[in-house]
Motif scaffolding. Structure first.
Motif, PDB file in Angstrom:
ATOM      1  N   GLY A  15      38.740  39.093  43.096  1.00 28.52           N
ATOM      2  CA  GLY A  15      38.100  39.929  44.098  1.00 28.52           C
ATOM      3  C   GLY A  15      36.634  39.596  44.167  1.00 28.52           C
ATOM      4  N   CYS A  16      36.055  39.638  45.376  1.00 35.29           N
ATOM      5  CA  CYS A  16      34.639  39.272  45.481  1.00 35.29           C
ATOM      6  C   CYS A  16      33.941  39.989  46.626  1.00 35.29           C
ATOM      7  N   TYR A  17      34.352  41.220  46.872  1.00 31.84           N
ATOM      8  CA  TYR A  17      33.707  41.995  47.930  1.00 31.84           C
ATOM      9  C   TYR A  17      32.985  43.193  47.309  1.00 31.84           C
ATOM     10  N   ALA A  18      31.961  43.660  48.000  1.00 31.12           N
ATOM     11  CA  ALA A  18      31.125  44.741  47.485  1.00 31.12           C
ATOM     12  C   ALA A  18      31.736  46.109  47.796  1.00 31.12           C
ATOM     13  N   ALA A  19      31.312  47.082  46.989  1.00 33.49           N
ATOM     14  CA  ALA A  19      31.621  48.500  47.206  1.00 33.49           C
ATOM     15  C   ALA A  19      33.103  48.809  47.043  1.00 33.49           C
ATOM     16  N   THR A  20      33.748  49.333  48.086  1.00 33.82           N
ATOM     17  CA  THR A  20      35.093  49.883  47.928  1.00 33.82           C
ATOM     18  C   THR A  20      36.185  48.853  48.171  1.00 33.82           C
ATOM     19  N   PRO A  21      37.335  49.011  47.480  1.00 36.25           N
ATOM     20  CA  PRO A  21      38.478  48.147  47.771  1.00 36.25           C
ATOM     21  C   PRO A  21      39.081  48.508  49.120  1.00 36.25           C
ATOM     22  N   ARG A  22      39.684  47.518  49.785  1.00 33.67           N
ATOM     23  CA  ARG A  22      40.369  47.748  51.047  1.00 33.67           C
ATOM     24  C   ARG A  22      41.749  47.096  50.968  1.00 33.67           C
ATOM     25  N   THR A  23      42.540  47.281  51.986  1.00 28.63           N
ATOM     26  CA  THR A  23      43.868  46.669  51.986  1.00 28.63           C
ATOM     27  C   THR A  23      43.780  45.151  52.071  1.00 28.63           C
ATOM     28  N   ILE A  24      42.662  44.638  52.567  1.00 26.93           N
ATOM     29  CA  ILE A  24      42.534  43.188  52.755  1.00 26.93           C
ATOM     30  C   ILE A  24      41.487  42.555  51.841  1.00 26.93           C
ATOM     31  N   THR A  25      40.747  43.360  51.105  1.00 25.41           N
ATOM     32  CA  THR A  25      39.739  42.807  50.193  1.00 25.41           C
ATOM     33  C   THR A  25      39.715  43.594  48.888  1.00 25.41           C
ATOM     34  N   ASN A  26      39.224  42.940  47.838  1.00 23.23           N
ATOM     35  CA  ASN A  26      39.166  43.557  46.512  1.00 23.23           C
ATOM     36  C   ASN A  26      37.754  43.460  45.940  1.00 23.23           C
ATOM     37  N   PRO A  27      37.363  44.428  45.106  1.00 17.88           N
ATOM     38  CA  PRO A  27      36.053  44.360  44.452  1.00 17.88           C
ATOM     39  C   PRO A  27      36.036  43.307  43.350  1.00 17.88           C
ATOM     40  N   THR A  28      34.885  43.135  42.735  1.00 17.20           N
ATOM     41  CA  THR A  28      34.636  41.985  41.867  1.00 17.20           C
ATOM     42  C   THR A  28      35.516  41.918  40.624  1.00 17.20           C
ATOM     43  N   ALA A  29      36.130  40.763  40.454  1.00 16.69           N
ATOM     44  CA  ALA A  29      36.836  40.379  39.228  1.00 16.69           C
ATOM     45  C   ALA A  29      37.172  38.906  39.371  1.00 16.69           C
ATOM     46  N   GLN A  30      37.067  38.182  38.282  1.00 19.03           N
ATOM     47  CA  GLN A  30      37.429  36.765  38.307  1.00 19.03           C
ATOM     48  C   GLN A  30      37.826  36.307  36.917  1.00 19.03           C
ATOM     49  N   VAL A  31      38.596  35.226  36.881  1.00 18.58           N
ATOM     50  CA  VAL A  31      39.052  34.655  35.623  1.00 18.58           C
ATOM     51  C   VAL A  31      38.508  33.242  35.504  1.00 18.58           C
ATOM     52  N   LEU A  32      37.857  32.974  34.380  1.00 16.44           N
ATOM     53  CA  LEU A  32      37.351  31.645  34.090  1.00 16.44           C
ATOM     54  C   LEU A  32      38.178  31.038  32.968  1.00 16.44           C
ATOM     55  N   GLU A  33      38.769  29.879  33.242  1.00 13.80           N
ATOM     56  CA  GLU A  33      39.496  29.128  32.218  1.00 13.80           C
ATOM     57  C   GLU A  33      38.639  27.943  31.812  1.00 13.80           C
ATOM     58  N   ILE A  34      38.245  27.899  30.547  1.00  9.24           N
ATOM     59  CA  ILE A  34      37.337  26.876  30.061  1.00  9.24           C
ATOM     60  C   ILE A  34      37.695  26.534  28.620  1.00  9.24           C
ATOM     61  N   LYS A  35      37.926  25.254  28.351  1.00 13.10           N
ATOM     62  CA  LYS A  35      38.290  24.787  27.014  1.00 13.10           C
ATOM     63  C   LYS A  35      39.484  25.576  26.439  1.00 13.10           C
ATOM     64  N   ASN A  36      40.478  25.809  27.270  1.00 12.67           N
ATOM     65  CA  ASN A  36      41.695  26.528  26.883  1.00 12.67           C
ATOM     66  C   ASN A  36      41.450  27.985  26.511  1.00 12.67           C
ATOM     67  N   ARG A  37      40.301  28.506  26.903  1.00 14.34           N
ATOM     68  CA  ARG A  37      40.035  29.944  26.775  1.00 14.34           C
ATOM     69  C   ARG A  37      40.127  30.571  28.158  1.00 14.34           C
ATOM     70  N   MET A  38      40.543  31.827  28.209  1.00 15.06           N
ATOM     71  CA  MET A  38      40.640  32.535  29.481  1.00 15.06           C
ATOM     72  C   MET A  38      39.815  33.816  29.402  1.00 15.06           C
ATOM     73  N   PHE A  39      38.749  33.880  30.194  1.00 13.99           N
ATOM     74  CA  PHE A  39      37.836  35.008  30.182  1.00 13.99           C
ATOM     75  C   PHE A  39      37.944  35.782  31.494  1.00 13.99           C
ATOM     76  N   LEU A  40      38.058  37.103  31.383  1.00  7.79           N
ATOM     77  CA  LEU A  40      38.020  37.975  32.559  1.00  7.79           C
ATOM     78  C   LEU A  40      36.591  38.467  32.746  1.00  7.79           C
ATOM     79  N   ILE A  41      36.046  38.235  33.928  1.00 12.77           N
ATOM     80  CA  ILE A  41      34.664  38.612  34.220  1.00 12.77           C
ATOM     81  C   ILE A  41      34.664  39.708  35.271  1.00 12.77           C
ATOM     82  N   ASP A  42      34.194  40.862  34.909  1.00 14.02           N
ATOM     83  CA  ASP A  42      34.227  42.090  35.702  1.00 14.02           C
ATOM     84  C   ASP A  42      35.668  42.498  35.977  1.00 14.02           C
TER      85      ASP A  42
END
Length: 302
Positions: A7-34
């Protein structure tokens, strides 16, 4: 290095967009950011295994960046998780989550470790043999950090032909991979550069959301491979960006340019706009390598 935007939209979630969250996969590690509202649903949609997430980084305590955390933690427990989970975020996050777990009698089946942040200076908050994570102090309406993820340099690559030519015993191979020279029986020193190749370049990723335009972060993210920088507004709303301590797409591009970033990823768009293409168009007037973050989009970087 793979980045999946949940998700990468500001403020409130909508049916077509989601607020911030992302997953980074690096060196076989998986980090959840926000972890904005609906993050666990987005994890399922993007077929990301919950069990691989052992570290969650929360930038600040505005709802569109952490309201999904308690649900994610609870679902992990309902699925029978036993592996420890580490949460990094502003002081107060432990109190918030613990209160919800206590009042709902929903204690986890696994250990929760909180790493509460207060420093206004950059600090190392995670480190293992392959990855190091540092905070990037940001300027927003509440205490906020970005995060810099850096791969540690790997071993050098053995030049098989060279070691055979010098008749070097296999016992020295690990030393060579570690950068060491080799001394032959006759006392001749063979420099490492003649026996090995440079390792694959280490990659780095900087997450910067939410923040007003702030050149103070530039030394911390200098030469970063990939910069995710919030671009809540277009330039026509620059005054509103300053008032709310957010950034425009052009300001994100200026940070990327001055930091000598190789790639800029935009996100955290205000939902007032009908589309997001204009964010890319405006940013590209300043910085050439711009990608538009969007819900469900993945990028791979080498």
């Amino acid at each position: 290095m793979k980045l999946t935007i949940l998700g990468c939209y500001a403020a409130t979630p909508r049916t077509i967009t989601n607020p911030t969250a992302q997953v980074l996969e690096i060196k076989n590690r998986m980090f959840l950011i926000d972890c904005g509202e609906g993050t666990q649903v987005q994890l399922r949609k993007n077929k990301i295994k919950f069990s691989k997430i052992n570290h969650i980084f929360i930038s600040h305590l505005h709802g569109d960046h952490f309201f999904g955390l308690i649900g994610t933690i609870s679902t992990f427990a309902l699925l029978g998780r036993t592996t420890d989970l580490h949460i990094y975020g502003p002081k107060g996050i432990k109190e918030i989550i613990t209160l919800q777990l206590r009042l709902s009698s929903s204690w986890t089946t696994y250990e929760l470790f909180y790493h509460e942040l207060e420093s206004k200076e950059s600090e190392v908050i995670f480190e293992d043999a392959k990855v190091i994570v540092k905070t990037i102090p940001l300027k927003h309406r509440v205490y906020t950090n970005g995060f810099l993820f850096q791969e540690k340099p790997g071993d050098r690559k053995l030049d098989v032909e060279a070691v055979q030519r010098y008749n070097i015993h296999t016992a020295y191979y690990q030393k060579i991979k570690g950068g060491g020279n080799v001394t032959l029986d006759d006392g001749t020193v063979i420099e490492n550069e003649k026996l090995s190749f440079d390792p694959i370049p280490a990659l780095s990723y900087a997450f910067c959301s939410d923040t007003v335009y702030n050149e103070a972060i530039i030394p911390l993210i200098k030469d970063v491979d990939v910069l995710y920088h919030e671009a809540t507004f277009l330039e026509s709303e620059a005054a509103l960006a300053l008032k709310t301590l957010h950034s425009t797409a052009i300001e994100a591009a200026k940070i990327a340019l001055k930091a000598n970033a190789k790639q800029l990823v935009l996100g955290h768009y205000s939902t007032r706009y009908e589309g997001i293409e204009r964010f890319k168009e405006e940013a590209e007037t300043i910085f050439p390598n711009v990608l538009l973050g969007n819900d469900g989009v993945s990028f791979e970087f080498e």
